[in-house]
Design an enzyme around this catalytic site. Structure first.
Site, short mmCIF file in Angstrom:
data_model
loop_
_atom_site.label_atom_id
_atom_site.label_comp_id
_atom_site.label_asym_id
_atom_site.label_seq_id
_atom_site.Cartn_x
_atom_site.Cartn_y
_atom_site.Cartn_z
CG HIS A 10 -0.31 0.19 2.68
ND1 HIS A 10 -0.32 -0.82 3.42
CD2 HIS A 10 0.07 1.50 3.00
CE1 HIS A 10 0.34 -0.37 4.57
NE2 HIS A 10 0.47 0.96 4.17
CG ASP A 22 -0.20 -4.01 2.47
OD1 ASP A 22 -0.05 -3.47 1.58
OD2 ASP A 22 -0.24 -3.55 3.90
CB SER A 24 3.16 1.55 6.18
OG SER A 24 2.02 1.78 6.89
#
Length: 493
Positions: free
Chosen positions: A134, A164, A239
């Site tokens: 992402h 992901d 992230s």
């Protein structure tokens, strides 16, 4: 990290004292009788640090080893634009002093850029960097900044939306420090871990905490729900960063937080290193697509009622609900009603845990499934292999002005069923993507829908759908299969 190092030092002292044999004394020193305790002394009285080393206990050595492997990832999507400017943009620029959207460095017109900021981890000396999908999703340019301020252009090697995860490669790497990938299966609740990343774009940051839980599901950031939960502070920008154990090994990729404010509430989630390793190995072997083993069976949760009916003392494992013909499950002899309890000796408690464990097994050789059939436990070897493409996908994106405009369709096959994680007919047309704001999106089409018929005409291939959408029809009666039900809607032309 606590403001005082005394707590870890006291823990270490306690562990050392607990490890000593009862009655142990210094060599050649006669044992002395223990002094009587004062009446006011409490058994739980805390001890002070006994050495300078205990006072100076620190995570710094681990951070020094691990931090150079953690990078900042700057991704962007640059669109070329026409020279004619939008009147509203020009108005905003002139009268409100805003930078004109679409201007690049030096105010050059003709481009619009979307940007994303995240973190990543160098995992191979060749320059491979793992991050979250992402972070780089829909991006076409990416740069990687090392902890020592060097920056490199990077290329996209592999994107795996189902986990992901994504792999980048630094161009012309030199003197880079890959981080060893650890064994996340040996983590225990309570283990110390550190999160390293670039929260809010402030620069590389280290936070410390413990493993709060293992095998968390229903997090919603990937198809494989099996996350490490930690209370080490994870914030936007973390992230793709590293969750590190006290050996300086990568045990997870930080990917999501539970938050009502956007900041850390002490509930963060990381993708386990075992899944990271599988994706990295695919990239190292030159693959651009992660291929996973196909079982060809649909499994469901074992409820308390089911557990009682099959003689289990608690709900565990997964129930085989159905199987596809000529699938590895059928060929191995699995039967409807079997309860799968383990994969190669590792217990599974629910469909998410089973899907995760089975996905890690690769696409060659065999794996042993521990099952309960009736009252008898047994082990069944299952051949590993990818789901087959029984017919060409013939991907079709509808661009004509119809209710299907903006959606992408493919011919169904076991491989498509596996990727979409749903049961599909052997001959049919499935939706694999729907553009935001498209006519198809407004019509309510979803990924995984199967087009059954249009205006009463059966749809068995993308060629059938393509022929129909070339016509100028006044009304469109569309029947779709979704979740075992057939839904019919009528749309205007």
């Amino acid at each position: 990290m606590p403001s005082s190092p005394l707590l870890p030092a006291c823990l270490v002292s306690a562990l050392l004292l607990a490890a000593a044999p009862a009655g142990a004394q210094m060599a050649n020193t006669p044992a002395k009788p223990a002094p009587e305790k004062a009446a006011s002394e409490k058994p739980s009285e805390k001890a002070v640090p006994l050495s300078k080393g205990e006072i100076q206990l620190s995570f710094a050595p681990v951070v020094k080893r691990a931090a150079p492997s953690v990078v900042n990832v700057y991704a962007s999507h640059v669109e070329k634009r026409s020279a004619r400017s939008n009147a509203m943009e020009e108005f905003m620029r002139r009268f409100f002093g805003e930078e004109r959207p679409g201007r690049g460095p030096g105010g050059m017109p003709g481009e619009r850029a979307q940007r994303s900021l995240g973190s990543g981890v160098i995992v191979d000396a060749s320059g491979l960097v793992i991050t979250n999908n992402h972070v780089i999703e829909n991006m076409n340019e990416v740069k990687v900044a090392l902890a020592d301020k060097r920056e490199f252009e990077a290329q996209f090697v592999l994107r795996d939306p189902r986990t992901d995860l994504a792999v980048l490669k630094i161009k012309s790497p030199a003197d880079i420090a890959p981080m060893p990938i650890g064994d996340s299966d040996h983590l225990e609740v309570g283990d110390f871990v550190m999160a390293i990343g670039n929260p809010f774009g402030v620069g590389q940051t280290v936070t410390q905490g413990i493993v709060s839980a293992l095998a968390r599901t229903q997090v919603g950031s990937s198809d494989y729900q099996f996350f490490i939960q930690t209370d080490a502070a994870i914030n936007p920008g973390n992230s793709g960063g590293a969750l590190v154990d006290l050996k300086g090994h990568l045990v997870g990729i930080n990917t999501a937080i539970y938050s009502q404010s956007g900041g850390s509430h002490g509930i963060g989630f990381a993708i386990p290193a075992s899944m990271v390793r599988a994706v990295v190995e695919t990239a190292k072997s030159g693959g651009s697509l992660v291929r996973r083993p196909w079982l060809g069976a649909r499994v469901q949760t074992v409820t308390p009622d089911i557990a009682e009916s099959v003689g289990l003392d608690r709900p565990t494992g997964v129930l085989v609900a159905s199987m596809q013909a000529k699938s590895p499950a059928e060929e191995a002899g699995l039967k409807r009603g079997d309860v799968i309890l383990s994969v190669d000796g590792q217990t599974v408690d629910d469909p998410e845990a089973f899907g995760y464990r089975y996905a890690l097994k690769g696409i060659s050789g065999t794996t042993d499934l521990g099952i309960l059939r009736g009252t008898k436990r047994q082990t069944i070897p299952v051949k590993l292999g990818p789901a087959p493409e029984t017919r060409p996908r013939d991907s079709l994106k509808i661009r004509t002005r119809t209710p299907f405009s903006g959606a992408t369709f493919v011919n169904t096959s076991p491989a498509v069923s596996e990727e979409l994680q749903t049961d599909l007919p052997e001959e049919g047309v499935a939706v694999t993507a729907v553009d935001d704001g498209s006519l198809a999106g407004r019509a309510g089409f979803r990924k995984g829908d199967v087009i059954v018929a249009v205006n009463g005409m059966p749809i068995t291939s993308t060629k059938d759908l393509d022929r129909l959408t070339q016509r100028n029809l006044g009304l469109w009666e569309v029947a779709i299969r979704r979740g075992g039900e057939v839904l019919t809607s009528v749309f205007g032309g």
